[in-house]
Design an enzyme around this catalytic site. Sequence first.
Site, mmCIF file in Angstrom:
data_model
loop_
_atom_site.group_PDB
_atom_site.id
_atom_site.type_symbol
_atom_site.label_atom_id
_atom_site.label_comp_id
_atom_site.label_asym_id
_atom_site.label_seq_id
_atom_site.Cartn_x
_atom_site.Cartn_y
_atom_site.Cartn_z
ATOM 1 N N SER A 197 29.027 47.565 65.954
ATOM 2 C CA SER A 197 28.902 49.009 65.829
ATOM 3 C C SER A 197 27.474 49.424 65.519
ATOM 4 C CB SER A 197 29.808 49.530 64.697
ATOM 5 O OG SER A 197 31.133 49.565 65.108
ATOM 6 N N ASP A 202 30.328 60.412 64.704
ATOM 7 C CA ASP A 202 30.123 59.039 64.254
ATOM 8 C C ASP A 202 28.707 58.545 64.538
ATOM 9 O OD1 ASP A 202 30.566 56.641 63.045
ATOM 10 O OD2 ASP A 202 32.020 55.890 64.495
ATOM 11 N N HIS A 246 30.018 55.384 60.544
ATOM 12 C CA HIS A 246 30.945 54.503 59.826
ATOM 13 C C HIS A 246 30.289 53.190 59.398
ATOM 14 C CE1 HIS A 246 31.837 52.524 63.826
ATOM 15 N NE2 HIS A 246 31.918 51.467 63.038
#
Length: 354
Positions: A202, A120, A89
């Site tokens: 992230s 992911d 993402h």
Amino acid sequence: MRKIVAGIATAVLLTGCAASVPTSVASPSPGATTPAATPSATVSQHGLEAAYEQVIHDVLPSIVQITTKVGLGSGIVYDTAGHIITNAHVVGEATRMKVTLATGGTERDAKLVKSFAPGDLAIIKVDDTKGLTPAKFGDSAKLRVGQVVLAMGNPLGLSGSVTNGIISALGRTVSEPEEPGSPAATIANAIQTSAAINPGNSGGALVDLTGQVIGIPTLSAVDPNLSGGAANGIGFAIPSNTATDIAEQIVRDGKVTNTHRAALGIRGSTIVGGTGSPAGVGVVAVEAGSGAKKAGIKPGDVILSIDGKETHTMADLAEYLTTRKPGDQVKVEVLLPGGDITTVTATLGELPGE
């Protein structure tokens, strides 16, 4: 950093295999005084500070900031050939991006090698490999609840930021929300941590005090009682063993050849019942040769449960499948278009890597 709603996620989180942790701490008696720090306590504090400083010194050169046209995130240098691990993402739909080392320097051009959206994870590669410092990855199977960890990344664009916390729980199963350019993913065996995880973290590193990367910070919970604000101290990371397994396959083969994850072999969507609540998984398509196909599941059917576990949503179905292995047999309760309910036995296949 992705967010999950704490109120919605509670049922999912409670299915994890977390160790039991005391939830209360004794308070001082009225009138009691707090004892002054002893010399040994001071030495211990200094030792912990020294450990933090050493870990940050060793690991920060392996952390990068990844910038695309729509946002930024973090990544970890995987090898001297220029491969970098991050979240799928973070790269989204971008095939080209800019990379900057957390320790500074000029931007470097990078390209997408491959994304693995169901987990992911993604691998990108920089053109300029000069001075890259690959991170050391630890064995996430050996982690312990209560272990001290540091989260390193670029939260809110603040390059090379570090937060500290502990491993709060292990074995969580969490599902990400579906967003434009970023398909929803279900993460099995996620590490729950109290280290602050903010937007931009992230794809960065969750690190133990030996300086080894043991997870990839990916999600944080949000509290619906705070109008969607962050639920402090509840973040999730992909285990390093999962990340390095996927990375090794992509670097070696250019794609994920073995996901190790079970699949029923359907494409579907959440069906909303008459009360406005999710009521099951509507089957949109069935893959040829899949377990669902062989079991007689067809488009138009609605999956109500699997092995007695109700599947109100696609996330419910995906989360349950992460607990099973390819080749396992499952009992699937299906509502047929005519209104009849039947139960069929399906043999699970493997979730494709493409």
